[in-house]
Design a protein around this motif. Structure first.
Motif, PDB file in Angstrom:
ATOM      1  N   MET A 184     -53.230  19.371 -52.391  1.00  0.00           N
ATOM      2  CA  MET A 184     -51.981  19.911 -52.549  1.00  0.00           C
ATOM      3  C   MET A 184     -50.712  19.185 -52.282  1.00  0.00           C
ATOM      4  O   MET A 184     -50.944  18.217 -51.579  1.00  0.00           O
ATOM      5  N   VAL A 185     -49.626  19.360 -52.788  1.00  0.00           N
ATOM      6  CA  VAL A 185     -48.449  18.982 -52.327  1.00  0.00           C
ATOM      7  C   VAL A 185     -47.724  19.744 -51.341  1.00  0.00           C
ATOM      8  O   VAL A 185     -47.415  20.959 -51.694  1.00  0.00           O
ATOM      9  N   THR A 186     -47.724  19.041 -50.187  1.00  0.00           N
ATOM     10  CA  THR A 186     -47.059  19.854 -49.065  1.00  0.00           C
ATOM     11  C   THR A 186     -46.163  19.015 -48.328  1.00  0.00           C
ATOM     12  O   THR A 186     -46.445  17.581 -47.984  1.00  0.00           O
ATOM     13  N   THR A 187     -45.105  19.185 -48.141  1.00  0.00           N
ATOM     14  CA  THR A 187     -43.947  18.540 -47.482  1.00  0.00           C
ATOM     15  C   THR A 187     -43.402  19.479 -46.141  1.00  0.00           C
ATOM     16  O   THR A 187     -43.207  20.562 -46.115  1.00  0.00           O
ATOM     17  N   PRO A 188     -42.874  18.787 -45.185  1.00  0.00           N
ATOM     18  CA  PRO A 188     -42.219  19.606 -43.936  1.00  0.00           C
ATOM     19  C   PRO A 188     -41.193  20.187 -44.698  1.00  0.00           C
ATOM     20  O   PRO A 188     -40.891  21.470 -44.273  1.00  0.00           O
ATOM     21  N   GLU A 189     -40.281  19.901 -45.617  1.00  0.00           N
ATOM     22  CA  GLU A 189     -39.090  20.581 -46.061  1.00  0.00           C
ATOM     23  C   GLU A 189     -39.677  21.942 -46.805  1.00  0.00           C
ATOM     24  O   GLU A 189     -38.951  22.754 -46.556  1.00  0.00           O
ATOM     25  N   GLN A 190     -40.747  22.066 -47.357  1.00  0.00           N
ATOM     26  CA  GLN A 190     -41.433  22.973 -48.215  1.00  0.00           C
ATOM     27  C   GLN A 190     -41.901  24.098 -46.947  1.00  0.00           C
ATOM     28  O   GLN A 190     -41.624  25.214 -47.099  1.00  0.00           O
ATOM     29  N   PRO A 200     -40.060  24.846 -35.735  1.00  0.00           N
ATOM     30  CA  PRO A 200     -39.626  23.716 -36.447  1.00  0.00           C
ATOM     31  C   PRO A 200     -39.982  22.317 -36.472  1.00  0.00           C
ATOM     32  O   PRO A 200     -40.309  21.534 -37.242  1.00  0.00           O
ATOM     33  N   ALA A 201     -40.157  22.061 -34.982  1.00  0.00           N
ATOM     34  CA  ALA A 201     -40.589  20.665 -34.765  1.00  0.00           C
ATOM     35  C   ALA A 201     -41.999  20.478 -35.020  1.00  0.00           C
ATOM     36  O   ALA A 201     -42.412  19.107 -35.086  1.00  0.00           O
ATOM     37  N   ASP A 202     -42.821  21.379 -35.270  1.00  0.00           N
ATOM     38  CA  ASP A 202     -44.031  21.215 -35.769  1.00  0.00           C
ATOM     39  C   ASP A 202     -44.110  20.929 -37.349  1.00  0.00           C
ATOM     40  O   ASP A 202     -45.543  20.600 -37.506  1.00  0.00           O
ATOM     41  N   ALA A 203     -43.112  20.599 -38.012  1.00  0.00           N
ATOM     42  CA  ALA A 203     -43.346  20.484 -39.518  1.00  0.00           C
ATOM     43  C   ALA A 203     -44.211  19.287 -39.845  1.00  0.00           C
ATOM     44  O   ALA A 203     -44.980  19.527 -40.773  1.00  0.00           O
ATOM     45  N   GLU A 204     -43.758  18.374 -39.368  1.00  0.00           N
ATOM     46  CA  GLU A 204     -44.704  16.947 -39.649  1.00  0.00           C
ATOM     47  C   GLU A 204     -46.088  17.211 -39.294  1.00  0.00           C
ATOM     48  O   GLU A 204     -47.030  16.821 -39.957  1.00  0.00           O
ATOM     49  N   SER A 205     -46.315  17.855 -38.033  1.00  0.00           N
ATOM     50  CA  SER A 205     -47.876  17.941 -37.750  1.00  0.00           C
ATOM     51  C   SER A 205     -48.445  18.932 -38.746  1.00  0.00           C
ATOM     52  O   SER A 205     -49.922  18.787 -38.750  1.00  0.00           O
ATOM     53  N   TRP A 206     -47.949  19.879 -38.946  1.00  0.00           N
ATOM     54  CA  TRP A 206     -48.269  20.967 -39.934  1.00  0.00           C
ATOM     55  C   TRP A 206     -48.780  20.261 -41.086  1.00  0.00           C
ATOM     56  O   TRP A 206     -49.889  20.410 -41.702  1.00  0.00           O
ATOM     57  N   VAL A 207     -47.702  19.632 -41.809  1.00  0.00           N
ATOM     58  CA  VAL A 207     -48.271  18.827 -42.976  1.00  0.00           C
ATOM     59  C   VAL A 207     -49.447  17.664 -42.847  1.00  0.00           C
ATOM     60  O   VAL A 207     -50.313  17.643 -43.804  1.00  0.00           O
ATOM     61  N   ARG A 208     -49.509  16.916 -41.734  1.00  0.00           N
ATOM     62  CA  ARG A 208     -50.573  15.963 -41.409  1.00  0.00           C
ATOM     63  C   ARG A 208     -51.745  16.865 -41.538  1.00  0.00           C
ATOM     64  O   ARG A 208     -52.791  16.406 -42.073  1.00  0.00           O
ATOM     65  N   VAL A 209     -51.752  18.139 -40.686  1.00  0.00           N
ATOM     66  CA  VAL A 209     -53.118  18.964 -40.824  1.00  0.00           C
ATOM     67  C   VAL A 209     -53.540  19.212 -42.318  1.00  0.00           C
ATOM     68  O   VAL A 209     -54.596  19.127 -42.829  1.00  0.00           O
ATOM     69  N   ARG A 210     -52.537  19.748 -42.856  1.00  0.00           N
ATOM     70  CA  ARG A 210     -52.575  20.374 -44.349  1.00  0.00           C
ATOM     71  C   ARG A 210     -53.238  19.236 -45.407  1.00  0.00           C
ATOM     72  O   ARG A 210     -54.002  19.357 -46.040  1.00  0.00           O
ATOM     73  N   ARG A 211     -52.420  18.145 -45.039  1.00  0.00           N
ATOM     74  CA  ARG A 211     -53.003  17.035 -46.112  1.00  0.00           C
ATOM     75  C   ARG A 211     -54.473  16.586 -45.766  1.00  0.00           C
ATOM     76  O   ARG A 211     -55.100  16.142 -46.803  1.00  0.00           O
ATOM     77  N   PRO A 241     -37.675  23.456 -51.876  1.00  0.00           N
ATOM     78  CA  PRO A 241     -37.896  22.124 -51.941  1.00  0.00           C
ATOM     79  C   PRO A 241     -39.126  21.687 -52.646  1.00  0.00           C
ATOM     80  O   PRO A 241     -40.259  22.292 -52.434  1.00  0.00           O
ATOM     81  N   GLY A 242     -39.055  20.544 -53.323  1.00  0.00           N
ATOM     82  CA  GLY A 242     -40.307  20.084 -54.141  1.00  0.00           C
ATOM     83  C   GLY A 242     -40.357  20.502 -55.765  1.00  0.00           C
ATOM     84  O   GLY A 242     -41.186  19.865 -56.391  1.00  0.00           O
ATOM     85  N   PHE A 243     -39.551  21.831 -56.003  1.00  0.00           N
ATOM     86  CA  PHE A 243     -39.727  22.110 -57.349  1.00  0.00           C
ATOM     87  C   PHE A 243     -38.664  21.152 -57.784  1.00  0.00           C
ATOM     88  O   PHE A 243     -37.585  20.979 -57.943  1.00  0.00           O
ATOM     89  N   ASP A 244     -39.386  20.326 -59.090  1.00  0.00           N
ATOM     90  CA  ASP A 244     -38.526  19.341 -59.616  1.00  0.00           C
ATOM     91  C   ASP A 244     -38.303  19.862 -61.001  1.00  0.00           C
ATOM     92  O   ASP A 244     -38.986  19.719 -61.991  1.00  0.00           O
ATOM     93  N   ARG A 245     -36.898  20.049 -60.890  1.00  0.00           N
ATOM     94  CA  ARG A 245     -36.326  20.524 -62.222  1.00  0.00           C
ATOM     95  C   ARG A 245     -36.380  19.592 -63.390  1.00  0.00           C
ATOM     96  O   ARG A 245     -36.548  19.933 -64.532  1.00  0.00           O
ATOM     97  N   ALA A 246     -36.312  18.264 -62.961  1.00  0.00           N
ATOM     98  CA  ALA A 246     -36.215  17.233 -64.095  1.00  0.00           C
ATOM     99  C   ALA A 246     -37.578  17.034 -64.627  1.00  0.00           C
ATOM    100  O   ALA A 246     -37.506  16.637 -65.912  1.00  0.00           O
ATOM    101  N   LEU A 247     -38.643  17.346 -63.974  1.00  0.00           N
ATOM    102  CA  LEU A 247     -40.047  17.161 -64.616  1.00  0.00           C
ATOM    103  C   LEU A 247     -40.539  18.408 -65.187  1.00  0.00           C
ATOM    104  O   LEU A 247     -41.883  18.490 -65.551  1.00  0.00           O
ATOM    105  N   THR A 248     -39.870  19.673 -64.643  1.00  0.00           N
ATOM    106  CA  THR A 248     -40.427  20.745 -65.286  1.00  0.00           C
ATOM    107  C   THR A 248     -40.150  21.002 -66.689  1.00  0.00           C
ATOM    108  O   THR A 248     -38.936  20.930 -67.066  1.00  0.00           O
ATOM    109  N   THR A 249     -41.111  21.021 -67.718  1.00  0.00           N
ATOM    110  CA  THR A 249     -40.761  21.169 -69.173  1.00  0.00           C
ATOM    111  C   THR A 249     -40.578  22.545 -69.464  1.00  0.00           C
ATOM    112  O   THR A 249     -41.454  23.353 -69.059  1.00  0.00           O
ATOM    113  N   VAL A 250     -39.610  22.835 -70.271  1.00  0.00           N
ATOM    114  CA  VAL A 250     -39.374  24.333 -71.077  1.00  0.00           C
ATOM    115  C   VAL A 250     -39.412  24.146 -72.387  1.00  0.00           C
ATOM    116  O   VAL A 250     -38.509  23.225 -73.057  1.00  0.00           O
TER     117      VAL A 250
END
Length: 306
Positions: free
Chosen positions: A27-33, A10-21, A206-215
């Motif tokens: 891509m949309v990548t966040t530590p929470e995801q 879990p402590a790697d989350a920020e580093s993971w996102v840094r590498v992936r970005r 996390p990151g699934f934006d229900r307010a911006l998802t149009t149906v």
């Protein structure tokens, strides 16, 4: 310096996102995801995250698992990415080797991996026995400096809602997602049948934006949707845009995506990204109509395990 591969912490989350970005800025990548995807993964997925580390610095990452939603058993995936400034140290090879060992141990018969369409990456995959399959594009649309098509008035009987309107009962969206996903071009077909798994991996991700998802509904029935993922800052990603079979040919997917993009721009998002299978001509045409431009291409490769 020696490169070692280990399990993600879990402590790697920020580093993971840094590498992936750095490796995949589209891509949309966040530590929470990252943390949620690991914690909420279905047991049959045998999902594992690996990191390559050099002198205490995370320089590479890999997602490994089984495509448990495929009707064809044994379809594994291993997607390693190394920070562009740390390539050539053997991290990619070590990540891929560890990932394949894990997949072989849990019964995989095939390993799929996405490879950026660049000569060095293609050569890396080919040298290790991976054969190229289907390409897919990353596309970008500037929301801050671009112009969106006007949002038309919906036809009679058609309403524009958001995923937030389904908070009390999201099952109609699950059913719509299942139908559209089953028709999506892919080497590994997917059948969504586990509602609880969908709630954990999609609805509550996390990151699934229900307010911006149009149906889009037609006479009260879900007919089309455009799912939005965001990083809470500037980036917006169209996770899936599609129309149910009974309502196709009426421009409803375009209407859904247009509405979602307008919502995203109004919310302050400046960069819209999406991905398209290269053979999905109708959706590519829709995205070109909006002004999306291809910014990178990946090619899916596969290797049969002995």
């Amino acid at each position: 310096m020696t490169v070692l591969v280990r399990d993600f912490l879990p402590a790697d989350a920020e580093s993971w996102v840094r590498v992936r970005r750095a490796a995949l800025p589209y891509m949309v990548t966040t530590p929470e995801q990252v943390l949620s995807d690991l914690a909420d993964s279905h047991p049959d997925r045998h999902y594992r995250l690996l990191v390559a580390e050099e002198a205490g610095e995370v320089i590479g990452t890999a997602q490994v698992g089984i495509s448990h939603e495929s009707p064809k058993p044994g379809q594994g995936f291993c997607n390693p990415y190394v920070h562009p400034d740390r390539r050539g140290r053997g991290a990619g090879s070590l990540l891929l080797r560890a990932g394949v060992e894990h997949l072989a141990a849990v019964g995989a018969t095939d390993v799929y991996t996405w490879v950026l369409d660049e000569p060095a990456n293609s050569a890396f995959a080919g040298k290790r026995g991976y054969a190229a399959r289907r390409p897919a594009h990353f596309l970008r649309l500037g929301l801050a400096d671009g112009t969106l098509p006007p949002l038309p008035e919906p036809p009679a009987g058609v309403a524009l809602l958001t995923a937030a309107d389904f908070e009390d009962d999201p099952r109609p969206l699950f059913e719509a997602d299942a139908e559209v996903t089953s028709d999506e071009p892919s080497d590994v077909p997917v059948e969504l049948s586990d509602y609880e798994d969908w709630l954990a991996s999609t609805w509550r991700r996390p990151g699934f934006d229900r307010a911006l998802t149009t149906v889009v509904t037609v006479d009260g029935r879900v007919a089309a949707f455009s799912a939005a993922q965001t990083d809470g800052l500037t980036r917006y990603w169209s996770g899936m845009t599609g129309t149910l079979r009974a309502f196709r040919g009426r421009g409803l997917a375009k209407l859904a995506k247009n509405d979602s993009l307008h919502r995203a721009r109004a919310a302050g998002y400046t960069d819209a990204y999406t991905g398209n299978d290269a053979d999905n001509g109708p959706m590519l045409a829709v995205n070109r109509w909006f002004g999306y431009e291809i910014c990178a291409t990946e090619v899916r490769h596969v290797r049969r395990l002995p």
